[in-house]
Motif scaffolding. Structure first.
Motif, PDB file in Angstrom:
ATOM      1  N   LYS A 147       0.790  -1.373  -0.086  1.00  0.00           N
ATOM      2  CA  LYS A 147       0.015   0.008  -0.092  1.00  0.00           C
ATOM      3  C   LYS A 147       0.848   1.110  -0.101  1.00  0.00           C
ATOM      4  N   ASP A 148       0.437   2.250  -0.743  1.00  0.00           N
ATOM      5  CA  ASP A 148       1.184   3.568  -0.634  1.00  0.00           C
ATOM      6  C   ASP A 148       0.061   4.491  -0.150  1.00  0.00           C
ATOM      7  N   TYR A 149       0.379   5.708   0.578  1.00  0.00           N
ATOM      8  CA  TYR A 149      -0.593   6.538   1.175  1.00  0.00           C
ATOM      9  C   TYR A 149      -0.179   8.019   1.227  1.00  0.00           C
ATOM     10  N   LEU A 150      -1.232   8.770   1.367  1.00  0.00           N
ATOM     11  CA  LEU A 150      -0.762  10.279   1.596  1.00  0.00           C
ATOM     12  C   LEU A 150      -1.767  10.482   2.804  1.00  0.00           C
ATOM     13  N   THR A 213      -6.842  12.715   7.359  1.00  0.00           N
ATOM     14  CA  THR A 213      -7.503  12.306   5.941  1.00  0.00           C
ATOM     15  C   THR A 213      -6.342  11.383   5.455  1.00  0.00           C
ATOM     16  N   ASN A 214      -6.538  10.152   5.148  1.00  0.00           N
ATOM     17  CA  ASN A 214      -5.544   9.371   4.236  1.00  0.00           C
ATOM     18  C   ASN A 214      -6.169   9.209   2.927  1.00  0.00           C
ATOM     19  N   LEU A 215      -5.072   9.365   1.829  1.00  0.00           N
ATOM     20  CA  LEU A 215      -5.681   8.810   0.452  1.00  0.00           C
ATOM     21  C   LEU A 215      -4.606   7.364   0.371  1.00  0.00           C
ATOM     22  N   ASN A 216      -5.367   6.475   0.305  1.00  0.00           N
ATOM     23  CA  ASN A 216      -4.837   4.987   0.172  1.00  0.00           C
ATOM     24  C   ASN A 216      -4.670   4.339  -1.262  1.00  0.00           C
ATOM     25  N   TYR A 217      -3.622   3.882  -1.659  1.00  0.00           N
ATOM     26  CA  TYR A 217      -3.710   3.380  -3.109  1.00  0.00           C
ATOM     27  C   TYR A 217      -2.810   2.059  -2.707  1.00  0.00           C
ATOM     28  N   TYR A 218      -3.897   0.903  -3.348  1.00  0.00           N
ATOM     29  CA  TYR A 218      -3.341  -0.282  -3.261  1.00  0.00           C
ATOM     30  C   TYR A 218      -3.258  -1.141  -4.877  1.00  0.00           C
TER      31      TYR A 218
END
Length: 359
Positions: A147-150, A213-218
């Protein structure tokens, strides 16, 4: 030696350099078209999704919020928070276009070149409140998560305007603003369920004094059965408000059992879960529950949680109204920032964080 599809990273330092230091993240790994998962992401057997029991016929409650003043709605929400720790809400007050816009903005941010995203990494970000990263706590984990996140910690509109990435700034702010109405509705119902009928300024700060707030990218993964998107954990928030896309992959542990339940995506819905802070403040009446995210071999997936938290400087413990009549507290008073530091000091480990606050 340069990484190849068949032998991507022969040593960990090359992988860490590519994924973390250069800001490529697991998205960069995924886009290399790897034939095999790098060994650093291979989870122990007991943490793999293929080894667990999935209860296909079960579902977390789905609650219609079109009439939030209806006592029946409040009853359903309090029951769901006590029994499940998770529920989905539909027909709530956050407009669907706000949800679609923040999903689009998430793809837009993660579509930026690595060197642009890397400006927001731990090493380069101008503020701890804005953080681009990968996995959970790479330095403490036995195996990395796919996972990557902001992560965007809200301090003020001014700071957000100055520091948050342009690709997603306005959309995330709008999502947070519009969600606040729903957050307040939910907290009011949950407090009434504990016979706490008034939320004064101090209490409101303790329940929702800070938000992240997290933006999660899988990204899609070459061997999804060997790794996880996110490992088993409960959140440290008061409440988490989660927007997920149509791909699916979030699983919740059935209360007091070894079975896991998939949380199916419903267009326009929000997934709500109780965090450890609310479990502590409710003296265990409301339950924060373990959840996890599987990796996916066919699709990229995104999710956008808002973590509704006490302020870092708040002391949290069972609410005075609950223990004034002789009910025994099962948690001590803890400084919220200490609790959060304890959570981030280790890899995901189920519900163990709550032990930090137990008497």
């Amino acid at each position: 030696m340069a990484p190849t599809r068949a032998e991507p990273f022969s040593d960990s330092s090359a992988l860490i350099d590519f994924v973390i230091n250069q800001g490529n993240g697991v998205k960069g790994l995924s886009e290399m078209g790897l034939n095999a998962l790098p060994r650093q992401y291979i989870q122990p057997l007991e943490e793999r999704m293929c080894m667990i029991n999935i209860k296909a016929q079960e579902s977390i409650p789905i609650i219609d919020m079109s009439n939030p003043d209806d006592p029946e709605v409040a009853k359903l929400i309090c029951e769901a928070a006590s029994k499940w720790g998770f529920f989905q809400i539909i027909n709530h007050d956050v407009p669907i276009e706000v949800l679609e816009n923040v999903k689009d903005a998430t793809y837009k941010f993660f579509g930026l070149p690595a060197e642009v995203k890397n400006k927001y990494s731990k090493e380069h970000s101008s503020s701890n409140n804005v953080r681009f990263g990968t996995s959970f706590t790479p330095q403490a984990e036995k195996a990395l998560e796919w996972k990557d996140y902001l992560s965007l910690f809200y301090v003020s509109e001014e700071e957000a305007s100055a520091l948050w990435p342009l690709a997603c700034r306005e959309q995330v702010l709008d999502y947070m603003r519009k969600s606040e109405v729903v957050i307040k509705q939910l907290l009011k119902m949950l407090m009434k369920g504990l016979n706490v009928n008034e939320i004064d300024e101090t209490k409101e700060s303790r329940l929702m004094g800070s938000m992240r707030t997290n933006l999660n990218y899988y990204p899609k993964c070459p061997n999804p059965e060997l790794t996880v998107g996110v490992g088993r954990h409960s959140d440290v928030s008061t409440l988490t408000i989660l927007l997920q896309d149509e791909i699916g992959g979030l699983f919740v542990r059935e209360n007091n059992g070894d079975n896991w339940i998939h949380v199916p995506p419903i267009k326009g819905s929000l997934v709500i879960n109780v965090g450890d802070a609310l479990q502590i403040m409710s003296n265990g009446k409301y339950k924060s529950v373990e959840h996890r995210v599987v990796a996916n071999g066919y699709n990229n997936r995104i999710s956008v949680p808002i973590f509704v938290n006490p302020r870092p400087s708040d002391m949290i413990g069972p609410l005075p109204e609950l223990i004034k009549d002789g009910e025994k507290p099962i948690y001590k008073q803890v400084l919220y920032s200490d609790y959060v530091k304890h959570f981030f000091r280790k890899g995901h480990d189920g519900k163990k964080t709550i032990e930090f606050a137990e008497l």
